[in-house]
Design a protein around this motif. Structure first.
Motif, PDB file in Angstrom:
ATOM      1  N   PRO A  63       0.808  -1.234   0.000  1.00  0.00           N
ATOM      2  CA  PRO A  63       0.000   0.000   0.000  1.00  0.00           C
ATOM      3  C   PRO A  63       0.833   1.273   0.000  1.00  0.00           C
ATOM      4  N   GLY A  64       1.998   1.231   0.637  1.00  0.00           N
ATOM      5  CA  GLY A  64       2.829   2.427   0.717  1.00  0.00           C
ATOM      6  C   GLY A  64       3.343   2.900  -0.618  1.00  0.00           C
ATOM      7  N   LYS A  65       3.373   2.007  -1.615  1.00  0.00           N
ATOM      8  CA  LYS A  65       3.863   2.369  -2.941  1.00  0.00           C
ATOM      9  C   LYS A  65       2.739   2.762  -3.897  1.00  0.00           C
ATOM     10  N   VAL A  66       1.486   2.596  -3.458  1.00  0.00           N
ATOM     11  CA  VAL A  66       0.344   2.829  -4.340  1.00  0.00           C
ATOM     12  C   VAL A  66      -0.216   4.226  -4.094  1.00  0.00           C
ATOM     13  N   HIS A  67      -0.206   5.031  -5.141  1.00  0.00           N
ATOM     14  CA  HIS A  67      -0.686   6.413  -5.014  1.00  0.00           C
ATOM     15  C   HIS A  67      -2.126   6.453  -4.519  1.00  0.00           C
ATOM     16  N   TYR A  68      -2.982   5.577  -5.069  1.00  0.00           N
ATOM     17  CA  TYR A  68      -4.408   5.622  -4.733  1.00  0.00           C
ATOM     18  C   TYR A  68      -4.655   5.296  -3.262  1.00  0.00           C
ATOM     19  N   ALA A  69      -3.791   4.470  -2.672  1.00  0.00           N
ATOM     20  CA  ALA A  69      -3.962   4.097  -1.259  1.00  0.00           C
ATOM     21  C   ALA A  69      -3.559   5.226  -0.325  1.00  0.00           C
ATOM     22  N   ARG A  70      -2.867   6.235  -0.862  1.00  0.00           N
ATOM     23  CA  ARG A  70      -2.391   7.328  -0.018  1.00  0.00           C
ATOM     24  C   ARG A  70      -3.275   8.573  -0.104  1.00  0.00           C
ATOM     25  N   ILE A  71      -4.389   8.461  -0.825  1.00  0.00           N
ATOM     26  CA  ILE A  71      -5.297   9.606  -0.929  1.00  0.00           C
ATOM     27  C   ILE A  71      -5.997   9.800   0.416  1.00  0.00           C
ATOM     28  N   ALA A  72      -5.883  10.982   1.001  1.00  0.00           N
ATOM     29  CA  ALA A  72      -6.455  11.260   2.321  1.00  0.00           C
ATOM     30  C   ALA A  72      -7.971  11.417   2.230  1.00  0.00           C
TER      31      ALA A  72
END
Length: 563
Positions: A31-40
């Motif tokens: 998840p840390g590498k996935v842009h979509y998973a980091r959307i607040a």
């Protein structure tokens, strides 16, 4: 592959496409590498999204009719009556597949937001929503009692670790949810993800006396016993995700023994246990009388009518006139809606019709009698504000119909006939109610000139089609310029015309502009069954420029050279 229905390399192509998309989405990365998973969460449901929702809704509105410039309305009218069960309804904003907006705006709310503070907006439902009478609904636990000595609500569920209900159950529990969906997961400890079965037993209690339709939808197998009699058998053979029902008279408060057996054999697992009371449509006379009283008090009446996402959709448990399982058997709006509109029209007061739907409607009487009709579809979370913007002139409509509105389903070939002849603007020779590409504006536009960068081309060429047009009306606004092409000389059967491009352009009143629509000559190809490939016929093609498929303003010709 073994049955020679598909080739292995075709499966590999599909698999490559599928896996490529999943890799790009980061489904195999931490998840840390996935842009979509980091959307607040703070980036969701923002004011920017709200503005976009409003813009999309505004641009999608299609003004079907506007006789004598009935629209736009003045914001300082003394009294406006808003009538119809969909006027203050969230379902018609959101369609079938949607998220849950935090602050949706209904059509009634949008109108109230728009008018002056001295304008009175009065509302009446007009009729009971027809959805209340035709839909199968999932049983609530309050209408069910578990078997034997168990207390409470729901049904007793026995869970087996095989698909044949064999042996002793792994566990027994009282289930209160009558539409369980496990997907690819296990329903409980000790039960495999696939190849399991469940037996529910208990009693069903009718809240009112009358005839009921009762049934189950299963993925995969299901059987239903009522009063110790097998009434639904979808076991062997079985159909997946198809509602199977029976009918029975039931007395209010009486308990009827039931047994439901379910088996999952492969992949996804789930079942829905549903029912409906079979009855005639309600007497809407008191509600219509109230609506008429409000209409007589008002300067103008806005009627919100049509159909809703609860009537049309995918595999829906709806059985009523005009609808069957989510499909439509005719194109009219429901009869109670028709009665409401005609009754309000008979008051002699001006009536505006706002239509909701996700598909074409055959509003023949309405089109003949109602002076202004606005098709709003299912317009989203800002739908109410967008409708009001159009009704009161803060937004000049320019949406276009993406489908043909036929006068009757009788104008079309049988649904089971997959031949395209007689369907869509490309093959329909009849007179539609509203043609593909139709949509009016509060302004008017004159198409002055069409020009091509080349008039004689080869099949691998590309050209630009330039169109000069002028806004001759009193409003700034958008115009949607549409490019259609007709193969004049082909020896093969060809469409009447085909849309090959369009351009939406904003033009201030009194101003002239020139737009360009690109055209790849390869886009003129058709599939030649004899050659097993797409081909471009050499010869003459007619290029038609217009405001809809039936409103052609300019024509020119293009010659495709033979290679």
């Amino acid at each position: 592959v073994e049955k020679d229905l598909i080739k292995e390399n075709e499966i590999e192509i599909a698999l490559k496409r599928l896996m490529t998309a999943r890799f790009k989405l980061g489904m195999f990365d931490p998840p840390g590498k996935v842009h979509y998973a980091r959307i607040a969460f703070s980036a969701n449901d923002t004011e920017k999204h709200n503005r976009l929702a409003l813009k999309v809704a505004q641009e999608s509105m299609v003004l079907l009719k506007n006789d004598n410039n009935t629209l736009p309305l003045k914001k300082n009218l003394t009294t406006i009556a808003v009538i119809g069960p969909y006027a203050d309804n969230l379902d018609i904003l959101l369609g079938n597949y949607h998220g849950t907006p935090s602050n949706p705006v209904t059509i009634l709310e949008g109108i109230k937001n728009k008018v002056s503070k001295n304008t009175e907006v009065i509302y009446a439902q007009g009729i009971i929503p027809v959805e209340n009478f035709g839909m199968m609904k999932t049983l609530e636990m309050k209408n069910l009692r578990p078997s034997e000595n168990q207390t409470g609500f729901g049904l007793t569920g026995e869970y087996f670790d095989n698909p044949n209900l064999e042996g002793s159950p792994v566990f027994v529990r009282v289930d209160t949810i009558m539409a369980p969906y496990w997907g690819l997961e296990s329903p409980g400890e000790g039960i495999p993800n696939d190849h399991f079965s469940v037996r529910w037993t208990g009693k069903i209690i009718a809240p009112y006396s009358g005839k009921y339709e009762i049934g189950i939808i299963t993925d995969d197998k299901g059987r239903f016993y009522f009063n110790d009699e097998l009434v639904v058998d979808n076991w062997d053979p079985n159909e997946i995700n198809v509602m199977k029902t029976f009918e029975s008279d039931m007395e209010e408060g009486k308990e009827y023994p039931i047994k439901i057996e379910y088996a999952d054999e492969v992949e996804y697992a789930g079942i829905r246990f549903q029912w409906r009371k079979i009855e005639e449509m309600a007497d809407n006379s008191p509600l219509i009388a109230e609506a008429v009283e409000l209409a007589n008090r008002s300067d103008i009446t806005v009627v919100v009518a049509g159909i809703s996402p609860k009537l049309e959709g995918e595999e829906m448990p709806v059985e009523m006139d005009g609808f069957e399982g989510g499909d439509r058997t005719h194109l009219k709006i429901p009869k109670p809606m028709q009665v409401l509109v005609t009754t309000l029209y008979a008051t002699g007061k001006p009536v505006i019709l706002v239509l909701t739907s996700g598909s074409a409607l055959a509003v023949n009487w309405e089109s003949e009698h109602i002076p202004a009709i606005l098709q709003v579809w299912y317009p989203g979370q800002q739908g109410g504000n967008a409708v009001a913007d159009v009704l009161f002139g803060d937004y000049n409509p320019a949406g276009r119909l993406p489908v043909t509105f036929y006068k009757s389903v009788e104008d079309l070939p049988p649904f089971e006939d997959y031949n395209m002849e007689g369907r869509t603007y490309r093959y329909f020779h009849g007179d539609p109610l509203y043609p593909f590409g139709h949509g009016l504006s509060y302004s008017s536009f004159k198409y002055e000139k069409v020009d091509l960068t080349a008039y004689e081309v080869s099949e691998n060429d590309a050209i630009n089609v330039s169109v000069t047009l002028r806004n001759t009306g009193d409003y700034d606004g958008d115009e949607v310029v549409q490019l259609y092409v007709r193969d004049v000389e082909s020896a093969e059967t060809q469409p009447i015309k085909s849309l090959k491009g369009f351009k939406r352009v904003f033009i201030k009143k009194g101003k002239t502009t020139t737009i360009e629509i690109p055209l790849e000559i390869n886009d003129l190809s058709y599939y030649d069954e004899g050659k097993g490939d797409f081909v471009v016929d050499p010869g003459v093609f007619e290029l038609q420029i217009g405001a809809s498929s039936s409103d052609i303003r300019l024509k020119t010709h293009l010659i495709v050279r033979e290679n």
